[in-house]
Write a protein that holds these residues in place. Structure first.
Motif, PDB file in Angstrom:
ATOM      1  N   SER A 123      11.456  -9.089 -24.601  1.00  0.00           N
ATOM      2  CA  SER A 123      11.911  -9.080 -26.166  1.00  0.00           C
ATOM      3  C   SER A 123      12.932  -8.378 -25.433  1.00  0.00           C
ATOM      4  CB  SER A 123      11.547  -8.776 -26.597  1.00  0.00           C
ATOM      5  OG  SER A 123      12.241  -8.086 -28.086  1.00  0.00           O
ATOM      6  N   PRO A 124      14.320  -7.940 -25.382  1.00  0.00           N
ATOM      7  CA  PRO A 124      15.568  -6.763 -25.280  1.00  0.00           C
ATOM      8  C   PRO A 124      15.134  -5.459 -26.487  1.00  0.00           C
ATOM      9  CG  PRO A 124      16.183  -8.283 -26.212  1.00  0.00           C
ATOM     10  CD  PRO A 124      14.946  -9.159 -25.904  1.00  0.00           C
ATOM     11  N   ASP A 125      14.281  -5.806 -27.409  1.00  0.00           N
ATOM     12  CA  ASP A 125      14.464  -5.198 -28.708  1.00  0.00           C
ATOM     13  C   ASP A 125      13.290  -3.834 -28.238  1.00  0.00           C
ATOM     14  OD1 ASP A 125      16.392  -5.521 -29.518  1.00  0.00           O
ATOM     15  OD2 ASP A 125      15.855  -6.847 -30.742  1.00  0.00           O
ATOM     16  N   GLY A 126      12.174  -4.962 -26.600  1.00  0.00           N
ATOM     17  CA  GLY A 126      11.367  -4.213 -27.033  1.00  0.00           C
ATOM     18  C   GLY A 126      10.111  -4.442 -27.554  1.00  0.00           C
ATOM     19  N   LEU A 175       5.666 -19.460 -32.247  1.00  0.00           N
ATOM     20  CA  LEU A 175       7.218 -19.756 -32.559  1.00  0.00           C
ATOM     21  C   LEU A 175       8.056 -19.610 -32.336  1.00  0.00           C
ATOM     22  CD1 LEU A 175       4.839 -21.072 -34.980  1.00  0.00           C
ATOM     23  CD2 LEU A 175       6.423 -20.750 -37.066  1.00  0.00           C
ATOM     24  N   PRO A 176       9.687 -19.986 -32.811  1.00  0.00           N
ATOM     25  CA  PRO A 176      10.992 -19.355 -31.891  1.00  0.00           C
ATOM     26  C   PRO A 176      11.089 -18.100 -32.305  1.00  0.00           C
ATOM     27  CG  PRO A 176      11.000 -21.634 -32.680  1.00  0.00           C
ATOM     28  CD  PRO A 176       9.618 -21.280 -33.357  1.00  0.00           C
ATOM     29  N   MET A 177      11.029 -17.088 -30.770  1.00  0.00           N
ATOM     30  CA  MET A 177      11.175 -15.569 -31.358  1.00  0.00           C
ATOM     31  C   MET A 177      12.641 -15.616 -32.934  1.00  0.00           C
ATOM     32  SD  MET A 177      12.200 -12.630 -28.919  1.00  0.00           S
ATOM     33  CE  MET A 177      12.802 -11.001 -29.878  1.00  0.00           C
ATOM     34  N   PRO A 237       3.310 -11.809 -28.764  1.00  0.00           N
ATOM     35  CA  PRO A 237       3.655 -12.779 -27.451  1.00  0.00           C
ATOM     36  C   PRO A 237       4.820 -12.749 -26.865  1.00  0.00           C
ATOM     37  CG  PRO A 237       3.409 -14.153 -28.681  1.00  0.00           C
ATOM     38  CD  PRO A 237       2.862 -13.217 -29.435  1.00  0.00           C
ATOM     39  N   HIS A 238       5.935 -12.635 -27.604  1.00  0.00           N
ATOM     40  CA  HIS A 238       7.063 -12.148 -27.140  1.00  0.00           C
ATOM     41  C   HIS A 238       7.750 -10.775 -26.567  1.00  0.00           C
ATOM     42  CE1 HIS A 238       8.351 -15.956 -29.137  1.00  0.00           C
ATOM     43  NE2 HIS A 238       7.920 -15.668 -29.739  1.00  0.00           N
ATOM     44  N   HIS A 257       5.221 -11.134 -35.325  1.00  0.00           N
ATOM     45  CA  HIS A 257       5.469 -11.817 -34.159  1.00  0.00           C
ATOM     46  C   HIS A 257       5.171 -12.710 -33.905  1.00  0.00           C
ATOM     47  CE1 HIS A 257       2.327  -8.262 -32.817  1.00  0.00           C
ATOM     48  NE2 HIS A 257       3.611  -7.422 -32.618  1.00  0.00           N
ATOM     49  N   ASP A 258       5.800 -13.627 -34.849  1.00  0.00           N
ATOM     50  CA  ASP A 258       6.411 -14.903 -34.990  1.00  0.00           C
ATOM     51  C   ASP A 258       5.709 -16.160 -34.472  1.00  0.00           C
ATOM     52  OD1 ASP A 258       9.511 -14.940 -35.749  1.00  0.00           O
ATOM     53  OD2 ASP A 258       9.206 -14.302 -33.489  1.00  0.00           O
TER      54      ASP A 258
END
Length: 346
Positions: free
Chosen positions: A142-145, A191-193, A137-138, A169-170
């Protein structure tokens, strides 16, 4: 020996650059003294173990070999292979048994698979079913893709559902067990990324505490009236915080539920957290050196804490203070190659 406890110790072996030989039997007495009883069975990197709820059967992953296998206890401290190895996923790192003995669940760090294996009345593995693919879901934020899914552990819930962590995937996922089909997605807790949820411990109040490998924290999740779990809080595992190179390892609760213990690799600590009276949260209260290097796993049992120090090839014991929960020691140490997991033999 009075109050003697037999403990199975999983290990990393040569196929993962470890010094272990397989599953070793250790003995702990009422004074915390540890003795190696010997090799229970030779196996390649049986890094995590689970016990059948009623039968003398142990299930072990082969982390490098990408299999799961059953072993049957023979005599006091020996195991024998029970059936053939079953295929698993990449870097299968955890296995847990259904309390009713119907199945086991293996989680795979390498490819994110969650795999259910059916058991027969003798505890033998008879079937295999992979759960649905993971979705991050992040990813959108996510700037990292895209990030790889890394399933890391499972927990059996009292209502028959199964909870798993996805370190990549946290996520904490909740699954429904469908006989004959395996696990079907129920819902997930985000959960937090970058936190990296790893292992879980369920408190008798119903709260599930999740320790995080990357952020070295403890997340509290609780079930709402509609049956869904929600994230309630995230607190540091240590009052002094995480240090560079730290990685959360195992989380375990004291039998009375008053304390939680989190292993921290890197700075090699065991962190103690006090659980609130109603079980709804935790607060870090102290920490001690783990007595070795790279504490991968630990066991809390009958007033004692046993720590598997993978890096220093030993298991050490600590006496637990009844009032503060703080470990005192090490009291004793036994050498064993690259220990990765400690499981009471029943």
């Amino acid at each position: 020996m009075e109050h003697e406890t037999l403990i199975w110790a999983g290990s990393y072996t040569a196929d993962r650059n470890g010094h272990g030989k397989g599953i070793t039997a250790l003995s702990a007495d009422g004074e915390g003294q540890l003795t190696s009883v010997g090799l229970a069975i030779a196996a390649n990197s049986p890094s995590f173990l689970a016990l059948h709820p009623t039968l003398p059967v142990v299930y072990a992953v082969a982390e490098e070999g990408k299999t799961v296998r059953a072993y049957r206890r023979t005599g006091e401290a020996k195991l024998e292979a029970f059936g053939e190895p079953w295929p698993a996923g990449e870097a299968t790192c955890h296995v847990a048994a259904d309390p009713q003995g119907r199945f086991i669940v293996a989680t795979c760090w390498g490819d994110g698979q969650v795999i259910l294996y059916g058991l027969d009345d003798d505890g033998a593995i008879t079937s295999r079913a992979s759960a649905a693919a993971a979705v991050d879901p992040h990813t959108a934020t996510s700037p990292d893709g895209e990030r790889p899914s890394r399933a890391h552990s499972s927990l059996m819930l009292p209502d028959g559902r199964v909870m798993t962590t996805d370190l990549g995937h946290d996520l904490v996922r909740v699954w429904q067990y469908v006989p004959g089909e395996g696990l079907q997605p129920d819902h997930q807790v985000i959960l937090p990324m970058g936190s990296g949820p790893r292992h879980m411990a369920r408190h008798h109040s119903g709260t599930v505490f999740v320790d995080t490998e990357y952020s070295v924290e403890v997340a509290t999740i609780r079930m709402e009236p509609d049956g869904t779990y929600e994230l309630k809080s995230v607190v540091p595992a240590s009052a002094t915080g995480a240090k560079d190179g730290d990685a959360g390892a195992e989380i375990a609760l004291s039998p009375d539920g008053r304390f939680a213990y989190v292993g921290v690799r890197g700075t090699n600590r065991i962190c103690v957290l006090q659980v609130s009276g109603d079980g709804t949260g935790v607060e870090p209260t102290g920490e001690v050196p783990c007595g070795g290097d790279w504490p991968r796993h630990h066991l809390v049992r009958e007033g004692w804490l046993y720590v598997a120090n993978e890096g220093s090839d030993d298991v050490v014991s600590f006496r637990l203070d009844r009032e503060t929960g703080l470990p005192d020691g090490p009291v004793a140490r036994v050498e064993t190659g690259s220990p990765s997991m400690l499981l009471p033999a029943g």
